[in-house]
Scaffold this motif. Sequence first.
Motif, PDB file in Angstrom:
ATOM      1  N   LEU A 473      91.639  39.586  23.949  1.00  0.00           N
ATOM      2  CA  LEU A 473      91.532  39.563  25.418  1.00  0.00           C
ATOM      3  C   LEU A 473      91.004  38.243  25.729  1.00  0.00           C
ATOM      4  O   LEU A 473      91.420  37.502  26.828  1.00  0.00           O
ATOM      5  N   ASP A 474      89.753  37.713  25.230  1.00  0.00           N
ATOM      6  CA  ASP A 474      89.292  36.505  25.477  1.00  0.00           C
ATOM      7  C   ASP A 474      90.211  35.151  25.193  1.00  0.00           C
ATOM      8  O   ASP A 474      90.293  34.459  26.131  1.00  0.00           O
ATOM      9  N   ALA A 476      93.237  35.444  25.166  1.00  0.00           N
ATOM     10  CA  ALA A 476      94.433  35.460  25.908  1.00  0.00           C
ATOM     11  C   ALA A 476      94.157  34.848  27.443  1.00  0.00           C
ATOM     12  O   ALA A 476      94.910  34.220  28.220  1.00  0.00           O
ATOM     13  N   VAL A 494     100.186  42.898  25.703  1.00  0.00           N
ATOM     14  CA  VAL A 494      99.265  43.184  24.951  1.00  0.00           C
ATOM     15  C   VAL A 494      99.771  44.432  24.065  1.00  0.00           C
ATOM     16  O   VAL A 494     100.424  45.413  24.680  1.00  0.00           O
ATOM     17  N   ALA A 517      85.516  45.048  24.636  1.00  0.00           N
ATOM     18  CA  ALA A 517      86.730  45.125  24.848  1.00  0.00           C
ATOM     19  C   ALA A 517      86.999  45.520  26.387  1.00  0.00           C
ATOM     20  O   ALA A 517      87.814  44.876  26.964  1.00  0.00           O
ATOM     21  N   ALA A 521      88.628  43.106  29.248  1.00  0.00           N
ATOM     22  CA  ALA A 521      89.625  43.540  30.002  1.00  0.00           C
ATOM     23  C   ALA A 521      89.354  43.532  31.549  1.00  0.00           C
ATOM     24  O   ALA A 521      90.283  43.028  32.361  1.00  0.00           O
ATOM     25  N   LEU A 524      89.753  39.943  32.706  1.00  0.00           N
ATOM     26  CA  LEU A 524      91.388  39.742  32.885  1.00  0.00           C
ATOM     27  C   LEU A 524      91.740  39.994  34.314  1.00  0.00           C
ATOM     28  O   LEU A 524      92.526  39.205  34.918  1.00  0.00           O
ATOM     29  N   SER A 531      99.530  41.634  33.735  1.00  0.00           N
ATOM     30  CA  SER A 531      99.582  42.136  32.289  1.00  0.00           C
ATOM     31  C   SER A 531     100.294  43.259  32.147  1.00  0.00           C
ATOM     32  O   SER A 531     100.454  44.176  33.086  1.00  0.00           O
ATOM     33  N   LEU A 533     100.134  46.504  29.150  1.00  0.00           N
ATOM     34  CA  LEU A 533      99.623  47.101  27.881  1.00  0.00           C
ATOM     35  C   LEU A 533     100.750  47.840  27.488  1.00  0.00           C
ATOM     36  O   LEU A 533     101.022  49.285  27.937  1.00  0.00           O
ATOM     37  N   MET A 551      92.093  46.608  32.712  1.00  0.00           N
ATOM     38  CA  MET A 551      92.690  45.192  32.732  1.00  0.00           C
ATOM     39  C   MET A 551      93.520  45.424  34.015  1.00  0.00           C
ATOM     40  O   MET A 551      93.883  43.943  34.520  1.00  0.00           O
TER      41      MET A 551
END
Length: 575
Positions: A473-474, A476, A494, A517, A521, A524, A531, A533, A551
């Motif tokens: 995620l970082d 992205a 994702v 994580a 999120a 983001l 986004s 998922l 997210m």
Amino acid sequence: MPAEACSPWAEAVRVAALLAVDPTGLGGVSLRAMPGPVREAWLDLLRGLLPGDAPWRRLPLSVGDGRLLGGLDLAATLRAGRPVAERGLLAEADGGVLLPAMAERLPATTAAHLAAVLDSGEAVAERDGLALRAPARLALVALDEGLAPEETPPAALLERLAFRLDLHGIAPREAVGAAPEAAAVAAARARLPRVSVPEDVMQALCGTALALGIGSLRAPVLALRAARAAAALAGREAVAEADAALAARLVLAPRATRLPVEEEPAPDEPRAEEQTAEPPQQEQDLPDPRALQEILLAAAAAAVPPHLLDGLRPGAAARSPAPGKAGAQKASPLRGRPIGARAGEPRGGARLALVETLRAAAPWQRLRGRSGPRVELRKDDLRIRRFRQRSETATIFAVDASGSAALHRLAEAKGAVELLLADCYVRRDKVALLAFRGTGAELLLPPTGSLARARRCLAALPGGGGTPVAAALDAALLLADSVRRKGQSPLLVVLTDGRANVARDGSGGRARAEAEALAAARALRAAGVASVLVDVSPRPAENGRRLAAEMGARYLALPYADAVALSRAVKAEAA
């Protein structure tokens, strides 16, 4: 009812007659038809039924606010040396009909102005240093030339127009038949204020709207006005059952969002044949709104379009959105769709808006000592054109290639990325590919439109190892920032099972990995990255849902989806 009365053209004639009786009250009609003899025949019919002095104005698709609402008359202002106002199209159409061309493509601002006029009956404008207010009691005939079912006029307009008329199935030779006399329509127009509405009719129309799943209050109001117009046209001074049935068929049926459900009688409620006792005489004389509602429901259900019935049946597939509309709108000084002008100097390729510049300078000419055709311009008068264009979309795929994901859906994820890349290539969008496994994330494919290069990267994507969700995620987020700096709109997809077990520094530990994580999120979501998922685990799990919620992403649980289904789901979010 004679056979001719049930023909599509006969129904179109009825709509024209009702609209001519009460054009302002009914709002207008959405006329779905391509240019041709059938559409022109209907428009000529409507125009012949209206009063002879009723204005008839066409509204171009590219009309500006000044011409629509009114504003400064530039030529007259320059001649007179003082501000002179001009009437807009809305004011010119007062008491008549306005025909927006290609209504399915009307800009949002134009649609908002038209909706406000239909509500208030006034055209209000504050521009060019003038405050203008003019009566604009009119009806709209929205000329809908859309080819696809989803191409319709703006919902704000459709809600305010009583009728939705489709002339596509009518051949030119069928566009003939007896039409009401203009004198009869004029007499009905004069009789309309005296037409009354029984209480049971109002209740039945409202109940019919609810049974058809119509949530707007405007629909039963418009149906009531259509019933009054039908009664006036028939020479009655009170709305009858036939008038209400006609209104339900023409106004409520096209707005139906569900099929009416027949209610079962309550277990303790006696059936009609079991009721032997005669009710009191005064109750027999009262109308039964529920019986009338059943009649109106039957009339409306019979008129629901077949394609709408297909979409209302249980299990009907949802219509997929049109591709190529994922990019966000952004302002541009050089190219795109014109959206007006702003103060500024024509530098760096910006274009001078000459008319707007003269319009800004005209009110000050007397104070500047000018008269006649010469105009003194100053720096504050300069206006430059503004444009709006869609930015290019870059879809970033972050694919979980860890051991658990490889065991589950890695093959489907590869197929989905390849299918989406082919679709993005058609739309000239970009696609990037991030893979995360082991202790970190790796950018396998920077934003590109090369289908061959993407296929090579996907074929070489291995699986196995831990699940470093935070690192993915970082990475992205950094890539999304880079995409935005290039003027593109990022969309992050994702594909993971959400079971993070590797922290940012590469160390193990599920608790720490999940906490990092979730923090990534939230970053983001704070950055505003659109986004999706996709949970690729065999069964939807709480890990994926929680990660998607942090997210701010759309969560898609597709444990049994193949690559094609996954591709369609992501395209729907992008559109």
